[in-house]
Write a protein that holds these residues in place. Structure first.
Motif, PDB file in Angstrom:
ATOM      1  N   PHE A 131      12.162  13.562   5.340  1.00  0.00           N
ATOM      2  CA  PHE A 131      11.492  12.285   5.563  1.00  0.00           C
ATOM      3  C   PHE A 131      10.542  12.363   6.756  1.00  0.00           C
ATOM      4  O   PHE A 131      10.869  12.971   7.787  1.00  0.00           O
ATOM      5  N   HIS A 132       9.367  11.757   6.589  1.00  0.00           N
ATOM      6  CA  HIS A 132       8.399  11.595   7.675  1.00  0.00           C
ATOM      7  C   HIS A 132       7.763  10.222   7.495  1.00  0.00           C
ATOM      8  O   HIS A 132       7.376   9.856   6.383  1.00  0.00           O
ATOM      9  N   GLU A 133       7.697   9.482   8.584  1.00  0.00           N
ATOM     10  CA  GLU A 133       7.143   8.127   8.546  1.00  0.00           C
ATOM     11  C   GLU A 133       7.852   7.275   7.497  1.00  0.00           C
ATOM     12  O   GLU A 133       7.246   6.428   6.846  1.00  0.00           O
TER      13      GLU A 133
ATOM     14  N   THR B 283       0.291   4.087   1.183  1.00  0.00           N
ATOM     15  CA  THR B 283       0.445   2.638   1.053  1.00  0.00           C
ATOM     16  C   THR B 283      -0.096   2.136  -0.280  1.00  0.00           C
ATOM     17  O   THR B 283      -0.081   0.936  -0.542  1.00  0.00           O
ATOM     18  N   GLY B 284      -0.579   3.047  -1.127  1.00  0.00           N
ATOM     19  CA  GLY B 284      -1.111   2.645  -2.415  1.00  0.00           C
ATOM     20  C   GLY B 284      -2.586   2.315  -2.382  1.00  0.00           C
ATOM     21  O   GLY B 284      -3.177   1.987  -3.409  1.00  0.00           O
TER      22      GLY B 284
ATOM     23  N   CYS C  59       0.340  10.184   9.209  1.00  0.00           N
ATOM     24  CA  CYS C  59      -0.668   9.155   9.492  1.00  0.00           C
ATOM     25  C   CYS C  59      -0.997   8.343   8.248  1.00  0.00           C
ATOM     26  O   CYS C  59      -2.154   7.934   8.037  1.00  0.00           O
ATOM     27  N   GLY C  60       0.000   8.112   7.392  1.00  0.00           N
ATOM     28  CA  GLY C  60      -0.208   7.306   6.199  1.00  0.00           C
ATOM     29  C   GLY C  60      -0.926   8.028   5.086  1.00  0.00           C
ATOM     30  O   GLY C  60      -1.349   7.399   4.106  1.00  0.00           O
TER      31      GLY C  60
ATOM     32  N   LEU D 271       6.902   9.493  -4.002  1.00  0.00           N
ATOM     33  CA  LEU D 271       7.327   9.273  -2.619  1.00  0.00           C
ATOM     34  C   LEU D 271       8.404   8.204  -2.633  1.00  0.00           C
ATOM     35  O   LEU D 271       8.215   7.126  -3.211  1.00  0.00           O
ATOM     36  N   ILE D 272       9.543   8.505  -2.019  1.00  0.00           N
ATOM     37  CA  ILE D 272      10.633   7.534  -1.953  1.00  0.00           C
ATOM     38  C   ILE D 272      10.851   7.101  -0.515  1.00  0.00           C
ATOM     39  O   ILE D 272      10.505   7.813   0.428  1.00  0.00           O
TER      40      ILE D 272
END
Length: 468
Positions: free
Chosen positions: A15-17, A78-79, A59-60, A35-36
């Protein structure tokens, strides 16, 4: 120690962010990724396109390369719409502090999260070292700069090397024969210089600390081992660890003399021989204890007892060959036509009506010796530590075919990247006494799910194979 997300993925990364990349492979060998979040909920289903995905969001964004066009891209976690870089950018790296190093035909530079150039790609190399700090190389000289490319520090001084910045806010810089500490403003932390500043990633807690305790032998024991007579074309040694070194030494000398330096051409078949006295002294906790006592009982025929003792030594060497990454020994051990079977649990989709539990079955894949060993070479390179633990060790002689033996055991495998627990079966052939070989190797998972063990009658043994 509680399971937060059930192990339902064929691939999964850290996991990251708050997000982790996971993947599942279908019957055609195609893997779909998603991505979960920390609860196991799917945040984003990644479009099934031929791409090389980075394993870590940053960084998203998560970086990928389109395999068809070669374009460097970033997917938004974030889609939102992703970031697609121009074809002039040949390679791009993971974002840090909302910036990323890119490479073009002209050199290395820096971009922001919108893809705009912060630093023109005129440098030979670069890496981000902190918030608004980047190291850039021209020729053999490194400089510390901000994200606009402005050099920092005293008189814009350059160095032969700049390390990453540590949690203390300092980095190590080297110029000539002198090393010193530098702060994030590019200035010396103090007036002291050093001939060398040693960097220990373990002490800095940047990598896991691994402690290995090994048995050592005195010089006299080694000399006594070397004086033991050889038997059945094997190399004498008083322990499997020493035998592994002996095997590697012999393999090296054989490579020099063999035509074309073929790793498997002309090599003597080697293993260790542990003496009967040493087998007598093993404890009950040793996985080979029951079989060793059977051999030493005197109730077996001489040839049968000798074959079983060779199996014990070979299997112990097999275990250490993974720890020492002795691919030469494994190349010798398997016959050229060896049948290598690897099983994995396949889970069907749960019923939505709640009436039935999902069924489980084991799917078996057959690999050639070459494919299996090539995969092992990759695993040896990827993992710094590999360990095997054996238990439930049993030897079964074929009832009608002389010189054939089946070995079953439980194997716990662990490495830096992966671990499993399952049953190993090996079919040994002693019909050529000088070169015993393995014709069949199978592995089966011990558990079908968290609560269902593999049925005992499904565990492979010598009766499962037609040896006519």
């Amino acid at each position: 120690g509680n399971i937060l997300i059930p192990p339902i993925y064929d691939q999964a990364y850290d996991f990251h962010e708050g997000l982790a990349l996971t993947g599942n492979t279908n019957d055609k060998g195609e893997t779909s990724y998603q991505l979960i979040d920390l609860s196991g909920n799917v945040r984003i289903q990644i479009q099934d396109t031929p791409a090389l995905l980075d394993s870590q969001p940053a960084c998203g964004l998560i970086k990928y390369n389109n395999c068809q066009s070669g374009q460097c891209c970033y997917l938004s976690t974030t889609g939102k719409e992703g970031l697609f870089l121009p074809d002039s950018i040949r390679e791009a790296f993971r974002f840090r502090h909302n910036a990323a190093i890119i490479h073009t035909d002209h050199g290395a530079g820096l971009i922001d999260r919108e893809g705009k150039l912060l630093i023109a790609p005129t440098y030979e190399e670069g890496f981000i070292v902190g918030n608004d700090r980047v190291c850039l190389r021209t020729g053999n000289e490194w400089q510390l700069a901000d994200f606009e490319g402005n050099s920092l520090g005293e008189a814009k001084k350059s160095y032969e090397r700049i390390s990453t910045f540590y949690p203390s806010g300092l980095a190590i810089v080297r110029s000539g024969t002198q090393c010193r500490w530098m702060n994030r403003q590019g200035k010396p932390a103090d007036n002291r210089t050093y001939h060398c500043i040693a960097e220990d990633p373990s002490a800095l807690q940047l990598v896991p600390q691994v402690f290995v305790r090994k048995n050592t032998k005195t010089e006299n024991e080694e000399n006594n081992s070397a004086n033991r007579p050889e038997k059945k074309g094997t190399v004498s040694a008083s322990s499997s660890i020493t035998a592994s070194a002996s095997s590697s030494t012999m393999a090296s000398s054989s490579e020099k003399s063999s035509p074309g330096n073929d790793p498997s051409a002309g090599k003597p078949h080697t293993t260790c021989i542990i003496s009967s006295d040493e087998w007598k002294n093993i404890g009950k906790q040793n996985p080979f204890y029951a079989e060793a006592r059977k051999i030493l009982s005197g109730k077996l025929a001489e040839t049968d007892a000798e074959n079983r003792q060779v199996i014990l030594n070979y299997v112990e060497h097999l275990r250490t060959s993974y720890t020492t990454k002795d691919i030469d020994f494994l190349t010798q051990l398997f016959s050229e036509e060896a049948l290598i079977i690897v099983g994995k649990v396949i889970r069907s989709t749960p019923r939505t009506d709640g009436k039935y539990l999902p069924q489980h079955q084991v799917e078996y894949n057959i690999k050639s010796k070459r494919t299996y060993l090539e995969r092992l070479k990759v695993l040896f390179k990827q993992n710094k530590e590999i360990n095997l633990l054996f238990s439930d060790f049993k030897i079964m002689r074929h009832p009608t075919q002389e010189g054939l033996y089946g070995v079953t055991l439980r194997q716990k495998y662990s490495s830096d990247l992966y671990s499993d627990d399952g049953y190993l079966f090996l079919l040994w052939d002693f019909r050529d006494e000088a070169t015993p070989l393995i014709h069949v190797r199978t592995w089966q998972p011990r558990m079908l799910d968290d609560r269902t063990p593999l049925p005992e009658d499904e565990i492979f043994n010598i009766r499962n194979f037609n040896l006519q």
